[in-house]
Scaffold this active site. Structure first.
Site, PDB file in Angstrom:
ATOM      1  CG  ASN A   1      -1.756   1.203   1.377  1.00 13.26           C
ATOM      2  OD1 ASN A   1      -1.796   2.050   0.475  1.00 13.26           O
ATOM      3  ND2 ASN A   1      -2.447   1.327   2.505  1.00 13.26           N
TER       4      ASN A   1
ATOM      5  CE  LYS B   1      -0.086   3.030   4.802  1.00  9.75           C
ATOM      6  NZ  LYS B   1       0.080   3.063   6.248  1.00  9.75           N
TER       7      LYS B   1
ATOM      8  CG  HIS C   1      -5.598   1.770   5.413  1.00  7.73           C
ATOM      9  ND1 HIS C   1      -5.121   2.687   6.323  1.00  7.73           N
ATOM     10  CD2 HIS C   1      -4.597   0.882   5.201  1.00  7.73           C
ATOM     11  CE1 HIS C   1      -3.877   2.360   6.641  1.00  7.73           C
ATOM     12  NE2 HIS C   1      -3.536   1.270   5.971  1.00  7.73           N
TER      13      HIS C   1
ATOM     14  CD  GLU D   1      -2.707   5.272   6.886  1.00  8.25           C
ATOM     15  OE1 GLU D   1      -2.731   5.317   5.649  1.00  8.25           O
ATOM     16  OE2 GLU D   1      -1.783   4.721   7.523  1.00  8.25           O
TER      17      GLU D   1
ATOM     18  CD  GLU E   1      -3.188  -2.611   7.293  1.00  9.89           C
ATOM     19  OE1 GLU E   1      -2.116  -2.857   6.757  1.00  9.89           O
ATOM     20  OE2 GLU E   1      -3.817  -1.550   7.129  1.00  9.89           O
TER      21      GLU E   1
ATOM     22  N   GLY F   1       2.868   2.060  10.904  1.00 12.78           N
ATOM     23  CA  GLY F   1       3.815   3.174  10.785  1.00 12.78           C
ATOM     24  C   GLY F   1       4.539   3.505  12.077  1.00 12.78           C
TER      25      GLY F   1
ATOM     26  CB  SER G   1       5.655  -2.012  11.933  1.00 11.03           C
ATOM     27  OG  SER G   1       5.240  -0.686  12.199  1.00 11.03           O
TER      28      SER G   1
HETATM   29  P1  13P Z   1       3.327   0.187   7.722  1.00 17.93           P
HETATM   30  O1  13P Z   1       3.849  -1.075   7.091  1.00 17.93           O
HETATM   31  O2  13P Z   1       4.044   1.424   7.265  1.00 17.93           O
HETATM   32  O3  13P Z   1       3.201   0.075   9.200  1.00 17.93           O
HETATM   33  O4  13P Z   1       1.824   0.376   7.166  1.00 17.93           O
HETATM   34  C1  13P Z   1       0.944  -0.694   7.200  1.00 17.93           C
HETATM   35  C2  13P Z   1      -0.264  -0.313   6.445  1.00 17.93           C
HETATM   36  O5  13P Z   1      -1.003   0.577   6.856  1.00 17.93           O
HETATM   37  C3  13P Z   1      -0.555  -1.013   5.193  1.00 17.93           C
HETATM   38  O6  13P Z   1      -1.830  -0.733   4.725  1.00 17.93           O
END
Ligand code: 13P
Length: 249
Positions: free
Chosen positions: A9, A11, A94, A96, A166, A172, A212
């Protein structure tokens, strides 16, 4: 046997040139076996990514879509628009999107139904926040999220569903769920799918872990029996790291 999947992803990262560079670097890594690999560039770069990856086994997927087919929804894109540029799979739910764009479970139920109706695959994301885990509400939170968005789907829709657990506190942050925490939750999720649908659907649905995941921890997480791959954020922006994670499956 159920699928193994590693998806990146991206983003809101990478301009046009950087998108081309990352794709070229991924293609230069060569082939992979026994795993489906997907990448999700930002929507403005989807068509370009589909074209440059057309001679590769890497699939291009969307990061989001609106539930309507078309209409007065400024700034949005729909399933049919994604499909018109060769994108047949989309990430929905997601954390976010839930946190910053107020996506509710009810809106997600509509989005999932709309995607499935258009014959799109859905990579459905969900997971608890830190305070949910600290107060030992994490199983209940995950159950509610799945229930509200997915459990009214017809049995046949599950061929098109990939689940991505997740935990928000691991996204992150550099802090991952331990392999044992991931396995415990994934087994719980598979059990819920079995209870609400059937054993066959539960056995066949791929459940990815995200939060992560890095080359250093991927193998241990992926070795767990109910972890069928990963949804990768930060490490997916680097071809070496992403490919190392793909090879850890
Ligand atoms: P990270 O791997 O940066 O923690 O992000 C995970 C994520 O949100 C994938 O959709």
């Amino acid at each position: 046997m159920r699928k193994k999947i590693v998806a990146g992803n991206w983003k809101m990262n990478n301009n046009k040139a950087e998108t081309d560079q990352l794709i070229a670097a991924l293609k230069a890594k060569g082939s992979f076996t026994g795993v489906e690999v997907k990448v999700a560039p930002t929507s403005i770069h989807l068509a370009q990514a589909v074209e440059t990856l057309s001679d590769s086994a890497i699939e291009v997927i969307g990061q989001n879509m609106h539930q309507a087919t078309n209409g007065a929804y400024t700034g949005e894109i729909s399933a049919v628009m994604l499909q018109s540029v060769g994108v047949n799979s989309v990430i929905l739910g997601h954390s976010e999107r839930r946190a910053y764009f107020n996506e509710t479970d009810e809106a997600l139920e509509e989005k999932v139904a709309s995607a499935v109706k258009q014959d799109m695959e859905v990579v459905f994301c969900f997971g608890e926040e830190l305070e949910d885990r600290q107060s030992e509400q994490h199983f209940q939170v995950v159950e509610d999220q799945l229930h509200k968005a997915l459990f009214s789907l017809p049995h046949t829709a599950w061929e098109k569903i990939v689940l991505a657990y997740e935990p928000v506190w691991a996204i992150g942050t550099g802090e991952t769920a331990s392999p044992e925490q991931a396995q415990e939750m994934h087994a719980f999720i598979r059990g819920l799918v079995a209870q609400n649908f059937d054993e066959n659907i539960a056995e066949n649905v791929a459940i990815l872990y995200g939060g992560s995941v890095k080359p250093a921890n991927a193998q241990e997480i992926f070795s767990k029996p109910d972890v069928d791959g990963g949804l990768i954020g930060g490490a997916a922006l680097n071809a070496d790291d992403f490919f190392a994670i793909v090879q850890s499956i």
